[in-house]
Design an enzyme around this catalytic site. Structure first.
Site, PDB file in Angstrom:
ATOM      1  CB  CYS A  26     -33.259 -15.475 154.176  1.00  0.00           C
ATOM      2  SG  CYS A  26     -34.288 -16.362 152.968  1.00  0.00           S
ATOM      3  CG  HIS A  88     -41.607 -22.203 148.781  1.00  0.00           C
ATOM      4  ND1 HIS A  88     -41.758 -21.631 147.546  1.00  0.00           N
ATOM      5  CD2 HIS A  88     -41.671 -21.206 149.684  1.00  0.00           C
ATOM      6  CE1 HIS A  88     -41.918 -20.316 147.678  1.00  0.00           C
ATOM      7  NE2 HIS A  88     -41.866 -20.036 148.968  1.00  0.00           N
ATOM      8  CG  HIS A 138     -46.161 -23.678 153.313  1.00  0.00           C
ATOM      9  ND1 HIS A 138     -44.920 -23.968 152.801  1.00  0.00           N
ATOM     10  CD2 HIS A 138     -46.222 -22.325 153.407  1.00  0.00           C
ATOM     11  CE1 HIS A 138     -44.262 -22.837 152.613  1.00  0.00           C
ATOM     12  NE2 HIS A 138     -45.030 -21.825 152.978  1.00  0.00           N
ATOM     13  CD  GLU A 140     -40.122 -25.554 154.385  1.00  0.00           C
ATOM     14  OE1 GLU A 140     -40.190 -24.308 154.310  1.00  0.00           O
ATOM     15  OE2 GLU A 140     -39.548 -26.143 155.325  1.00  0.00           O
ATOM     16  CB  THR A 179     -37.321 -23.936 157.073  1.00  0.00           C
ATOM     17  OG1 THR A 179     -38.126 -23.472 155.989  1.00  0.00           O
ATOM     18  CG2 THR A 179     -36.571 -25.190 156.672  1.00  0.00           C
ATOM     19  CB  CYS A 209     -33.986 -21.594 158.357  1.00  0.00           C
ATOM     20  SG  CYS A 209     -34.859 -20.083 157.969  1.00  0.00           S
ATOM     21  CB  SER A 237     -45.024 -14.884 152.976  1.00  0.00           C
ATOM     22  OG  SER A 237     -43.809 -14.925 153.669  1.00  0.00           O
ATOM     23  CG  ASN A 239     -40.755 -15.734 156.100  1.00  0.00           C
ATOM     24  OD1 ASN A 239     -40.396 -14.600 156.405  1.00  0.00           O
ATOM     25  ND2 ASN A 239     -40.955 -16.095 154.838  1.00  0.00           N
ATOM     26  CB  SER A 281     -40.427 -13.876 150.322  1.00  0.00           C
ATOM     27  OG  SER A 281     -41.492 -13.801 151.255  1.00  0.00           O
TER      28      SER A 281
HETATM   29  O1  0CH Z   1     -42.314 -18.376 154.391  1.00  0.00           O
HETATM   30  P1  0CH Z   1     -42.672 -19.226 153.247  1.00  0.00           P
HETATM   31  O2  0CH Z   1     -42.153 -20.623 153.366  1.00  0.00           O
HETATM   32  O3  0CH Z   1     -44.146 -19.219 152.932  1.00  0.00           O
HETATM   33  O4  0CH Z   1     -41.931 -18.686 151.927  1.00  0.00           O
HETATM   34  P2  0CH Z   1     -41.528 -17.266 151.408  1.00  0.00           P
HETATM   35  O5  0CH Z   1     -42.385 -16.193 151.929  1.00  0.00           O
HETATM   36  O6  0CH Z   1     -41.429 -17.394 149.927  1.00  0.00           O
HETATM   37  O7  0CH Z   1     -40.077 -17.008 152.014  1.00  0.00           O
HETATM   38  C1  0CH Z   1     -38.946 -17.673 151.581  1.00  0.00           C
HETATM   39  C2  0CH Z   1     -38.767 -19.004 152.227  1.00  0.00           C
HETATM   40  C3  0CH Z   1     -38.703 -20.092 151.208  1.00  0.00           C
HETATM   41  C4  0CH Z   1     -38.452 -21.486 151.717  1.00  0.00           C
HETATM   42  O8  0CH Z   1     -38.103 -21.599 153.029  1.00  0.00           O
HETATM   43 FE1  SF4 Z   2     -34.754 -18.419 153.694  1.00  0.00          FE
HETATM   44 FE2  SF4 Z   2     -36.454 -20.468 153.752  1.00  0.00          FE
HETATM   45 FE3  SF4 Z   2     -33.884 -20.905 153.388  1.00  0.00          FE
HETATM   46 FE4  SF4 Z   2     -34.773 -20.057 155.736  1.00  0.00          FE
HETATM   47  S1  SF4 Z   2     -35.198 -22.021 154.778  1.00  0.00           S
HETATM   48  S2  SF4 Z   2     -32.936 -19.356 154.660  1.00  0.00           S
HETATM   49  S3  SF4 Z   2     -36.443 -18.709 155.104  1.00  0.00           S
HETATM   50  S4  SF4 Z   2     -35.252 -19.776 152.009  1.00  0.00           S
END
Ligand code: 0CH
Ligand code: SF4
Length: 322
Positions: A26, A88, A138, A140, A179, A209, A237, A239, A281
């Protein structure tokens, strides 16, 4: 008379591959990775990164190879070394401590996470207690809860948690969300909050998001026609885990994998159509790695199902572009 079934020239059994779009990186992840790369260019290696910049081992290892050192806490960073905070987000105390130690620090918190941080501050300024919908532990959630004084925010993870909430009469309430939650679960939790506390205020749409919502919708488009869905992503992760759940709730077997090497060929027995996606990610190179692995075993017919277009791009922090 029926036409004879066409046998693939390769002799491998056929497999229809439904690839979800959008999938993978993303805008917040693109930005966070670029921040680390630019910080290494600007300040020289090593650049410390507090927590995995995003939850993906392949990304982390690539940045390590370029000169990043990953730590969990600021006290592991030596004086004078530059440090980047992960996508995060971090509790307020972290930049405060970095500034106190006169460190060079760069914040790679996704702007959509920072937006939730500012909402949290505003709700507290308005005298409201916050109910935060998120997953305990988590990063975040720790970061967002750390934007406000202790005791000013209550975490809920489920509708049952909402049922168990007890507040003194007349306490003004607001809700905010992580998010990367399940769109469907969050809708139910927010509805339960609004039913119990009709005066609770919150964002127009919950703070899930665009990337999280789009990737879940894209899985909904591929799961019903798939015998198996593979989601590329890490076990930590949020998401990515939600994408597995979405497919499973549609009645399709779904598995989280980090790399192609984790696919057990036995999973493909009896599978004629396989759905494939990647968390926010997970880099596209890992999607191609999985496709190439599948192509070694089966004659692939590849289709991409596009359920939304994404054009989001976030600006880099000024200190890395000037
Ligand atoms: O999905 P989470 O928040 O565990 O994080 P990720 O896998 O590192 O993906 C990017 C989202 C980072 C913050 O929203
Ligand atoms: Fe990507 Fe997290 Fe931002 Fe959404 S909030 S755009 S998943 S980094």
């Amino acid at each position: 008379m029926n036409a004879p079934l066409q046998q693939p020239m390769s002799g491998k059994p056929p497999l229809t591959l439904l690839i979800a779009a959008p999938r993978g990186f993303c805008a917040g992840v693109d930005r966070a990775i670029e921040i680390v790369e630019r910080a290494i260019e600007r300040y020289g290696a090593p650049v410390y990164v507090r927590h995995e910049i995003v939850h993906n081992r392949y990304v982390v290892d690539s940045l390590k190879a370029q000169g990043a050192i990953f730590v969990e806490e600021l006290d592991e960073v030596p004086d004078g070394a530059p440090v980047v905070f992960s996508a995060h987000g971090v509790p307020k105390s972290v930049p405060v401590e970095a500034t106190r130690r006169e460190m060079v620090w760069v914040d790679a918190t996704c702007p959509l996470v920072s937006k939730v941080h500012r909402q949290a501050e505003r709700q507290i300024e308005a005298g409201r207690h916050i109910v935060f919908v998120g997953h305990e532990g988590h990063p975040e959630v720790i970061g967002t809860m750390g934007q406000v004084p202790e005791g000013a925010i209550t975490l809920v993870e489920t509708v049952e948690d909402v049922d168990a909430l007890v507040f003194s009469d007349g306490v003004p309430l607001a809700f905010l969300t992580q998010t990367t939650l399940s769109v469907d679960d969050t809708r139910e939790i927010v509805a339960a909050l609004q039913a119990r506390f009709p005066r609770i205020v919150g964002p127009k749409a919950e703070d899930i998001c665009y990337a999280t919502s789009n990737r879940q919708a894209a899985v909904k488009a591929i799961a019903p026609g798939s015998d198996l869905v593979l989601v590329i992503g890490a076990p930590n992760s949020s998401n990515s885990l939600r994408l597995v759940e979405v497919a499973q709730r549609m009645g399709t077997t779904a598995r989280l994998i980090q790399r192609a090497s984790e696919i057990d060929p036995a999973w493909l027995e009896g599978v004629g159509t396989l759905g494939l996606t990647a968390g926010a990610s997970a880099p596209e190179s890992l999607v191609r790695e999985v496709v190439e692995q599948l192509a070694e075993w089966r004659e692939l017919e590849e289709h991409t199902l596009v359920s939304a277009e994404e054009k989001m791009v976030f600006k880099l922090p000024r200190q890395l572009v000037d």
